[in-house]
Scaffold this motif. Structure first.
Motif, mmCIF file in Angstrom:
data_model
loop_
_atom_site.group_PDB
_atom_site.id
_atom_site.type_symbol
_atom_site.label_atom_id
_atom_site.label_comp_id
_atom_site.label_asym_id
_atom_site.label_seq_id
_atom_site.Cartn_x
_atom_site.Cartn_y
_atom_site.Cartn_z
ATOM 1 N N GLY A 18 55.749 63.489 44.135
ATOM 2 C CA GLY A 18 54.961 64.363 44.999
ATOM 3 C C GLY A 18 53.479 64.244 44.720
ATOM 4 O O GLY A 18 52.656 64.193 45.646
ATOM 5 N N ARG A 19 53.130 64.187 43.432
ATOM 6 C CA ARG A 19 51.717 64.049 43.067
ATOM 7 C C ARG A 19 51.162 62.709 43.538
ATOM 8 O O ARG A 19 50.044 62.630 44.061
ATOM 9 N N SER A 20 51.943 61.665 43.358
ATOM 10 C CA SER A 20 51.501 60.331 43.778
ATOM 11 C C SER A 20 51.296 60.263 45.288
ATOM 12 O O SER A 20 50.319 59.680 45.772
ATOM 13 N N GLU A 21 52.207 60.896 46.024
ATOM 14 C CA GLU A 21 52.102 60.892 47.485
ATOM 15 C C GLU A 21 50.856 61.639 47.953
ATOM 16 O O GLU A 21 50.131 61.174 48.839
ATOM 17 N N THR A 45 40.504 59.454 42.791
ATOM 18 C CA THR A 45 41.960 59.583 42.897
ATOM 19 C C THR A 45 42.579 59.854 41.529
ATOM 20 O O THR A 45 43.487 60.691 41.392
ATOM 21 N N ASP A 46 42.089 59.155 40.513
ATOM 22 C CA ASP A 46 42.592 59.378 39.148
ATOM 23 C C ASP A 46 42.305 60.803 38.679
ATOM 24 O O ASP A 46 43.155 61.443 38.032
ATOM 25 N N THR A 100 47.619 60.160 49.928
ATOM 26 C CA THR A 100 47.222 60.760 51.204
ATOM 27 C C THR A 100 45.730 61.076 51.225
ATOM 28 O O THR A 100 45.017 60.736 52.181
ATOM 29 N N ILE A 101 45.251 61.719 50.176
ATOM 30 C CA ILE A 101 43.831 62.083 50.126
ATOM 31 C C ILE A 101 42.969 60.835 49.942
ATOM 32 O O ILE A 101 41.861 60.744 50.491
ATOM 33 N N ARG A 102 43.478 59.852 49.214
ATOM 34 C CA ARG A 102 42.751 58.584 49.070
ATOM 35 C C ARG A 102 42.536 57.935 50.441
ATOM 36 O O ARG A 102 41.441 57.441 50.736
ATOM 37 N N SER A 103 43.556 57.946 51.278
ATOM 38 C CA SER A 103 43.410 57.376 52.621
ATOM 39 C C SER A 103 42.392 58.154 53.448
ATOM 40 O O SER A 103 41.645 57.565 54.241
ATOM 41 N N ALA A 104 42.359 59.471 53.271
ATOM 42 C CA ALA A 104 41.362 60.272 53.988
ATOM 43 C C ALA A 104 39.955 59.878 53.551
ATOM 44 O O ALA A 104 39.041 59.756 54.383
ATOM 45 N N TRP A 105 39.762 59.660 52.252
ATOM 46 C CA TRP A 105 38.453 59.220 51.756
ATOM 47 C C TRP A 105 38.091 57.842 52.313
ATOM 48 O O TRP A 105 36.952 57.609 52.714
#
Length: 398
Positions: free
Chosen positions: A147-150, A130-131, A154-159
């Motif tokens: 926007g970047r944080s969101e 994520t970092d 989002t992708i972190r949750s997918a992982w």
């Protein structure tokens, strides 16, 4: 790589939800609002998961607003990962969604996720990835900080979700780092490699197989006179002459591949008859039914010359010769269709009572797949089957 990451991320950040999206998502994930996963509500992860693939669908369709079709597709993506297995065998060399039949109840599988523990090493790997993603977005000056944080969340949750799905699918209750590695690769493949038609085919196969027009059509019979005329047609003669070229398809579609033309006409005729309120198609209906079927095929991009011109039909049969692995993919697709049809009718014996439905359905699917194939350089491919699914579904929704 099929798509450049920077372009995909930019596109995802530009897409926005319509005002009804939260309500639609809540209808799907609300039942999981009391469960937790990796320190957050499971429903939060699911909201982000659906949002990610909805955004991607809109971006791939060159739209900046997520519509109902995009959201529906994202739900079908979630169903794919929760109801089937072996999805983790997907690679960048074979970036497609295999239409396997369901092997478990997706709702029960989702409920079981709350008992799973995402261990510290896995979370550490996810945090590190994520970092890196955040640094990439900052380096390319994509969106603002919010926007970047969101997008990172989002992708972190997918992982996290895919790591959990992988872990649970292997019969474990504690994740290992290899689960994240699979999840990381799958997300990259979905974002940067898989085509829009691949995603759309998930929705197409479900809506096609559960369309009430199919069981209605299956109940329509043919008179001996109609069958005699069809068996005496040019299309039937072409099948008898060249059907042997389709031997490689016989293993996966034994009842439909040799009679792809006439079986397609039969199903199209049954669909017409059901709309007309007929219970049987008689000899007197032959001309109108066949002309109607030809008109339907033309609207989907299939030339009517395939039914009467030997050279055109021969080219069609050549395009139907499957590439390596395609018969197995078709067989899995047929099994998925059969399962969905049975579930939608609520009658476990439906396909025994109407045994001709699936062969005719597969024949029409193959005709649409090959009849709209532009190049003859390659035989039948996975992408052709999925295009056929999408066209077939659109045909039923007319």
């Amino acid at each position: 790589m099929a798509r450049k990451p920077v372009e995909v991320y930019r596109g995802l950040l530009m897409v926005r939800f319509d005002s009804e999206a939260p309500t639609r998502m809540e209808a799907v994930i609300g039942r999981f609002s009391d469960q937790d996963l990796a320190g957050e509500r499971l429903s939060t992860h699911l909201t982000r998961f659906l949002g990610l693939w909805s955004r991607l669908a809109a971006y791939l369709a060159s739209s900046d607003v997520i519509d109902l079709e995009d959201l529906t597709m994202s739900v079908d993506v979630l169903d794919y990962f929760t109801s089937t297995t072996k999805w983790w065998t997907m690679t960048r060399e074979t970036p497609w969604l295999i239409m396997r039949p369901p092997s478990r109840d997706p709702r029960e599988f989702m409920r079981s996720i709350s008992s799973l523990q995402v261990d510290a090493p896995t979370l550490s790997r996810i945090s590190g990835a994520t970092d890196k993603l955040l640094s990439f977005l900052e380096e390319h000056n994509l969106a603002n900080a919010n926007g970047r944080s969101e997008l990172c969340a989002t992708i972190r949750s997918a992982w996290i979700l895919l790591s959990a799905f992988m872990c649970k699918s292997q019969g474990r209750n504690i994740t290992i780092e290899e689960d994240f590695e699979v999840a990381y690769d799958i997300v990259r493949i979905l974002l940067f490699y898989i085509s829009l038609n691949d995603f759309r085919s998930l929705t197409a196969i479900r809506t096609l197989a559960t369309n009430p027009k199919l069981p209605a059509a299956a109940r329509i019979g043919f008179s001996p006179g109609f069958e005699h005329q069809l068996d005496s047609s040019v299309a039937a003669r072409l099948e008898r002459l060249h059907g042997g070229r389709l031997a490689p398809l016989l293993l996966s579609a034994p009842g439909s591949s040799r009679t792809i033309l006439t079986n397609s006409l039969r199903l199209l005729g049954q669909l017409q008859a059901a709309e007309m309120g007929l219970t049987r198609i008689d000899e007197e209906h032959y001309d109108s039914i066949i002309m109607g079927a030809i008109g339907t095929l033309e609207r989907t991009g299939v030339s009517p010359t395939l039914l009467g011109d030997e050279k055109a039909a021969l080219n069609l049969f050549n395009r139907l010769r499957p590439e390596e692995g395609v018969p197995e993919l078709l067989n899995l697709m047929i099994r998925r269709l059969e399962g969905l049809i049975v579930d939608s009718t609520g009658n476990r014996d439906f396909l025994l009572q109407y045994a001709r439905l699936v062969p005719r359905l597969v024949a029409l699917l193959l005709l649409l797949a090959s009849g709209t194939k532009i190049s003859s350089e390659y035989g039948l491919q996975d992408a052709d089957l999925k295009r056929g699914l999408i066209l077939f579904n659109a045909l039923l929704e007319e």
